[in-house]
Scaffold this motif. Structure first.
Motif, PDB file in Angstrom:
ATOM      1  N   PHE A 257      -3.678 -17.806   2.740  1.00 52.62           N
ATOM      2  CA  PHE A 257      -3.658 -18.362   4.263  1.00 52.62           C
ATOM      3  C   PHE A 257      -4.846 -19.246   4.305  1.00 52.62           C
ATOM      4  O   PHE A 257      -5.918 -18.814   4.327  1.00 52.62           O
ATOM      5  CB  PHE A 257      -3.515 -17.465   5.111  1.00 52.62           C
ATOM      6  CG  PHE A 257      -3.324 -17.801   6.485  1.00 52.62           C
ATOM      7  CD1 PHE A 257      -2.091 -17.728   7.215  1.00 52.62           C
ATOM      8  CD2 PHE A 257      -4.131 -18.479   7.377  1.00 52.62           C
ATOM      9  CE1 PHE A 257      -1.713 -18.322   8.199  1.00 52.62           C
ATOM     10  CE2 PHE A 257      -4.056 -18.777   8.710  1.00 52.62           C
ATOM     11  CZ  PHE A 257      -2.937 -18.925   9.101  1.00 52.62           C
ATOM     12  N   PRO A 258      -4.701 -20.609   4.416  1.00 53.21           N
ATOM     13  CA  PRO A 258      -3.130 -21.324   4.962  1.00 53.21           C
ATOM     14  C   PRO A 258      -2.734 -21.935   3.784  1.00 53.21           C
ATOM     15  O   PRO A 258      -1.657 -22.612   3.791  1.00 53.21           O
ATOM     16  CB  PRO A 258      -4.014 -22.241   5.830  1.00 53.21           C
ATOM     17  CG  PRO A 258      -5.265 -22.669   5.261  1.00 53.21           C
ATOM     18  CD  PRO A 258      -5.748 -21.252   5.009  1.00 53.21           C
ATOM     19  N   THR A 259      -3.187 -21.999   2.386  1.00 54.48           N
ATOM     20  CA  THR A 259      -2.704 -22.962   1.520  1.00 54.48           C
ATOM     21  C   THR A 259      -1.727 -22.345   0.647  1.00 54.48           C
ATOM     22  O   THR A 259      -1.216 -23.383  -0.054  1.00 54.48           O
ATOM     23  CB  THR A 259      -4.008 -23.316   0.389  1.00 54.48           C
ATOM     24  OG1 THR A 259      -4.350 -21.906  -0.152  1.00 54.48           O
ATOM     25  CG2 THR A 259      -5.284 -23.640   1.066  1.00 54.48           C
ATOM     26  N   THR A 260      -1.021 -21.164   0.728  1.00 52.60           N
ATOM     27  CA  THR A 260      -0.102 -20.441  -0.020  1.00 52.60           C
ATOM     28  C   THR A 260      -0.404 -20.534  -1.357  1.00 52.60           C
ATOM     29  O   THR A 260       0.510 -20.012  -2.162  1.00 52.60           O
ATOM     30  CB  THR A 260       1.208 -21.435   0.159  1.00 52.60           C
ATOM     31  OG1 THR A 260       1.335 -22.536  -0.514  1.00 52.60           O
ATOM     32  CG2 THR A 260       1.639 -21.905   1.645  1.00 52.60           C
ATOM     33  N   VAL A 261      -1.593 -20.878  -1.931  1.00 53.87           N
ATOM     34  CA  VAL A 261      -1.801 -20.638  -3.335  1.00 53.87           C
ATOM     35  C   VAL A 261      -1.839 -19.094  -3.607  1.00 53.87           C
ATOM     36  O   VAL A 261      -2.110 -18.229  -2.971  1.00 53.87           O
ATOM     37  CB  VAL A 261      -3.183 -20.884  -3.360  1.00 53.87           C
ATOM     38  CG1 VAL A 261      -3.632 -20.523  -5.033  1.00 53.87           C
ATOM     39  CG2 VAL A 261      -3.134 -22.742  -3.592  1.00 53.87           C
ATOM     40  N   THR A 262      -1.365 -18.736  -4.878  1.00 51.70           N
ATOM     41  CA  THR A 262      -1.326 -17.314  -5.417  1.00 51.70           C
ATOM     42  C   THR A 262      -2.564 -17.097  -6.392  1.00 51.70           C
ATOM     43  O   THR A 262      -2.791 -17.838  -7.176  1.00 51.70           O
ATOM     44  CB  THR A 262      -0.006 -17.004  -6.086  1.00 51.70           C
ATOM     45  OG1 THR A 262       1.179 -16.957  -5.113  1.00 51.70           O
ATOM     46  CG2 THR A 262      -0.164 -15.368  -6.608  1.00 51.70           C
ATOM     47  N   LEU A 263      -3.223 -16.075  -6.096  1.00 56.31           N
ATOM     48  CA  LEU A 263      -4.396 -15.738  -6.861  1.00 56.31           C
ATOM     49  C   LEU A 263      -3.766 -15.258  -8.271  1.00 56.31           C
ATOM     50  O   LEU A 263      -3.369 -14.498  -8.540  1.00 56.31           O
ATOM     51  CB  LEU A 263      -5.264 -14.504  -6.179  1.00 56.31           C
ATOM     52  CG  LEU A 263      -6.515 -14.415  -6.943  1.00 56.31           C
ATOM     53  CD1 LEU A 263      -7.764 -15.568  -6.896  1.00 56.31           C
ATOM     54  CD2 LEU A 263      -7.273 -12.961  -6.398  1.00 56.31           C
ATOM     55  N   SER A 264      -4.525 -16.110  -9.248  1.00 55.73           N
ATOM     56  CA  SER A 264      -4.003 -15.932 -10.831  1.00 55.73           C
ATOM     57  C   SER A 264      -4.371 -14.354 -11.076  1.00 55.73           C
ATOM     58  O   SER A 264      -5.410 -13.852 -10.670  1.00 55.73           O
ATOM     59  CB  SER A 264      -4.835 -16.803 -11.605  1.00 55.73           C
ATOM     60  OG  SER A 264      -6.097 -16.510 -11.713  1.00 55.73           O
ATOM     61  N   LEU A 265      -3.799 -13.930 -12.164  1.00 56.00           N
ATOM     62  CA  LEU A 265      -4.028 -12.709 -13.046  1.00 56.00           C
ATOM     63  C   LEU A 265      -5.351 -12.444 -13.318  1.00 56.00           C
ATOM     64  O   LEU A 265      -5.923 -11.498 -13.142  1.00 56.00           O
ATOM     65  CB  LEU A 265      -3.021 -12.443 -13.866  1.00 56.00           C
ATOM     66  CG  LEU A 265      -2.962 -10.928 -14.592  1.00 56.00           C
ATOM     67  CD1 LEU A 265      -3.203  -9.805 -13.821  1.00 56.00           C
ATOM     68  CD2 LEU A 265      -1.914 -10.865 -15.795  1.00 56.00           C
ATOM     69  N   LYS A 266      -5.967 -13.614 -14.060  1.00 52.75           N
ATOM     70  CA  LYS A 266      -7.169 -13.552 -14.616  1.00 52.75           C
ATOM     71  C   LYS A 266      -8.177 -13.385 -13.614  1.00 52.75           C
ATOM     72  O   LYS A 266      -9.191 -12.624 -13.750  1.00 52.75           O
ATOM     73  CB  LYS A 266      -7.573 -15.083 -15.565  1.00 52.75           C
ATOM     74  CG  LYS A 266      -8.712 -15.014 -16.079  1.00 52.75           C
ATOM     75  CD  LYS A 266      -8.940 -16.213 -16.866  1.00 52.75           C
ATOM     76  CE  LYS A 266     -10.432 -16.308 -17.534  1.00 52.75           C
ATOM     77  NZ  LYS A 266     -10.701 -17.700 -18.199  1.00 52.75           N
ATOM     78  N   LYS A 267      -8.015 -14.286 -12.433  1.00 52.41           N
ATOM     79  CA  LYS A 267      -9.135 -13.943 -11.513  1.00 52.41           C
ATOM     80  C   LYS A 267      -9.041 -12.578 -10.701  1.00 52.41           C
ATOM     81  O   LYS A 267      -9.947 -11.907 -10.201  1.00 52.41           O
ATOM     82  CB  LYS A 267      -8.724 -14.936 -10.257  1.00 52.41           C
ATOM     83  CG  LYS A 267      -9.230 -16.315 -10.954  1.00 52.41           C
ATOM     84  CD  LYS A 267      -9.346 -17.475  -9.784  1.00 52.41           C
ATOM     85  CE  LYS A 267     -10.102 -18.779 -10.197  1.00 52.41           C
ATOM     86  NZ  LYS A 267     -10.019 -19.888  -9.115  1.00 52.41           N
ATOM     87  N   ARG A 268      -7.527 -12.075 -10.570  1.00 50.94           N
ATOM     88  CA  ARG A 268      -7.563 -10.603  -9.969  1.00 50.94           C
ATOM     89  C   ARG A 268      -8.457  -9.670 -10.628  1.00 50.94           C
ATOM     90  O   ARG A 268      -9.096  -8.822 -10.137  1.00 50.94           O
ATOM     91  CB  ARG A 268      -6.050 -10.229  -9.984  1.00 50.94           C
ATOM     92  CG  ARG A 268      -5.079 -11.114  -8.884  1.00 50.94           C
ATOM     93  CD  ARG A 268      -3.570 -11.049  -9.166  1.00 50.94           C
ATOM     94  NE  ARG A 268      -2.798 -11.627  -8.257  1.00 50.94           N
ATOM     95  CZ  ARG A 268      -2.397 -11.049  -7.090  1.00 50.94           C
ATOM     96  NH1 ARG A 268      -2.362 -10.072  -6.835  1.00 50.94           N
ATOM     97  NH2 ARG A 268      -1.686 -11.998  -6.375  1.00 50.94           N
ATOM     98  N   LEU A 269      -8.259  -9.831 -11.974  1.00 50.07           N
ATOM     99  CA  LEU A 269      -8.757  -8.622 -12.893  1.00 50.07           C
ATOM    100  C   LEU A 269     -10.469  -8.899 -12.700  1.00 50.07           C
ATOM    101  O   LEU A 269     -10.943  -7.814 -12.676  1.00 50.07           O
ATOM    102  CB  LEU A 269      -8.386  -8.871 -14.162  1.00 50.07           C
ATOM    103  CG  LEU A 269      -6.872  -8.449 -14.671  1.00 50.07           C
ATOM    104  CD1 LEU A 269      -6.448  -8.733 -16.112  1.00 50.07           C
ATOM    105  CD2 LEU A 269      -6.424  -7.303 -14.120  1.00 50.07           C
TER     106      LEU A 269
END
Length: 475
Positions: A257-269
């Motif tokens: 929010f607000p950009t609607t971008v999905t956090l990448s798997l690499k960055k999640r880990l």
């Protein structure tokens, strides 16, 4: 019995709003303006149907909504009355300001919200029926006493089952607290985690109501920029090395929010590794997980078994209706115990009756069917919105078609004064989200446009108006 107010409700049978909702809104407005006050009796459903020239069932639906929302009460063999304790108790000055604000809002013929569902699709009939059935039970007296500050036990079990099955989590009923919307959950989480002069990392652009909750608890904000694949992890690491009292990071990784971008798997880990290494909590706001149009939604960060410190926040308000204030907060047993103690200070318990009513809809499969139906509708609206953008805003904006959520994030291709465009659209009776509400520091150069609550004609009108205020690169 005296009826102090002559019912003069003007119904618009050509309006998109259902007649029963028009009746309900008219009665609420009469209460707010003082035409109806506590204890006033309403005409019977047959009499009111005759006065308004509508079917009696339409009136009954309106009354059921008002009873469910707390505006009306019924007394056996006496009738229906304005409730003694109303959903909103406000003084005259505040009331006048609210009425003025509502009048100003009505001048806006078109509103691009921040991604709210279409309230006209809400299963109000099913919810009202479930509410009535609760009060018709022989054991209805049991729901009138105090209950757990964490929420109705059976409702919590149902939510845990949903989160474990649908979102890959592995939690127990004692790890969830039901709240009056996600903002209360944010407030409780803040006061559980933060002390004066602590730090919390936030997304920039991001969700300001969450920032306000953090600051209220004494925390200082550290903005982290958003890239095309989500949070800037390098900036997160830099902050962690520079500040000693970083207690948490607030993220909206599914549809930022607000950009609607999905956090990448690499960055999640990597974020999980940093959380475990430095001991800060990941506050994950999964505000619209249910609305996803691809193969399936990405599982929450909080579902990873390796993550040690997390608070997961969600809401049912967007599933059923925005006015339905039911949110939830999931965390460790220790955190939930702290949150429960704090919750009792500000709110002894939640709305058990509403929780039971929603639980009934869950058990009957109505919520599941409602989501299936509305997702098809919203997917079609999303696709139509994309078509309009390509038709009227080609070469003027950059956007990525969102895989989920109920809003688009569009960025002007040429230099544009987004705050000025916001004001110019307001003058035309078109309201969009003010870009200043998303940014920490400088105003972000983008617009978040919610489409779900608009008709196709409204979408087109709004996009055409925006197109006239934007320029192409070559201009």
């Amino acid at each position: 019995m005296l009826r102090p107010w002559q019912f003069e409700i003007q119904l618009d049978k050509k309006s998109d709003k259902a007649l029963y909702l028009q009746i309900a809104d008219a009665i609420i407005f009469a209460v707010k303006t003082g035409k109806l006050t506590n204890g006033n009796a309403l005409p019977g459903s047959r009499q009111l149907a005759s006065l308004l020239s509508v079917n009696r069932n339409t009136v009954i639906e309106a009354l059921d909504v008002l009873i469910a929302e707390g505006w009306l009460i019924t007394i056996d063999r006496k009738g229906t009355f304005i409730a003694d304790i109303l959903p909103e108790i406000i003084n005259t000055e505040t009331q006048n300001l609210k009425i003025k604000a509502e009048a100003e809002e009505q001048k806006m013929r078109l509103i691009f919200d921040d991604g709210l569902p279409d309230s006209r699709l809400a299963p109000m009939n099913d919810l009202a029926r479930a509410y009535r059935e609760i009060f018709s039970r022989k054991s209805r007296w049991q729901i009138m006493g105090y209950s757990s500050e964490l929420g109705h036990p059976e409702f919590r079990k149902a939510m845990v089952q949903m989160l474990n099955f649908k979102r890959g989590m592995s939690i127990l009923p004692d790890q969830i607290c039901i709240t009056r919307g996600s903002q209360m959950a944010m407030y409780l989480a803040s006061h559980c985690l933060f002390e004066k002069d602590d730090f919390v990392m936030i997304e920039n652009p991001g969700y300001k109501p969450a920032w306000e909750a953090f600051e209220n608890a004494g925390a200082n904000l550290l903005p982290v920029k958003i890239n095309k694949d989500g949070l800037d992890i390098d900036q997160v690491e830099k902050y962690l090395k520079e500040y000693n009292r970083i207690k948490a990071i607030y993220v909206t990784p599914h549809h930022q929010f607000p950009t609607t971008v999905t956090l990448s798997l690499k960055k999640r880990l990597r974020l999980i590794e940093l959380s475990n290494q430095y001991g800060f909590t990941i506050i994950e706001d999964d505000y619209d997980n249910e609305f996803h149009f691809g193969q399936r939604p990405i599982l929450p960060i909080s579902s990873y078994s390796s993550l040690q410190n997390y608070i997961y926040i969600g809401t049912l308000s967007k599933i059923v209706a925005p006015a339905l204030r039911i949110g939830y907060l999931v965390s460790s047993l220790e955190n939930i115990q702290k949150i429960g103690k704090h919750r009792k200070i500000i709110d002894v318990q939640g709305d058990n009756i509403m929780e039971e009513a929603v639980l009934s809809l869950i058990n009957e499969g109505k919520i599941k069917r409602h989501l299936k139906k509305t997702n098809l509708i919203y997917k079609a609206k999303r696709d139509h919105f994309e078509t309009l953008c390509n038709q009227y805003l080609k070469d003027k904006i950059t956007f990525t078609k969102p895989e989920g959520g109920l809003a688009f994030w569009i960025i002007p291709n040429s230099d544009a004064n987004v705050s000025e465009i916001y004001q110019l659209l307001l003058a035309k009776g078109i309201k969009i989200m003010n870009p200043e509400n998303f940014s920490f520091g400088e105003t972000v150069s983008g617009f978040r446009l919610g489409y779900a609550s608009l008709t196709e004609q409204q979408m087109e009108e709004g996009i055409i108006a925006l197109s006239k205020l934007l320029k192409t690169k070559k201009d």
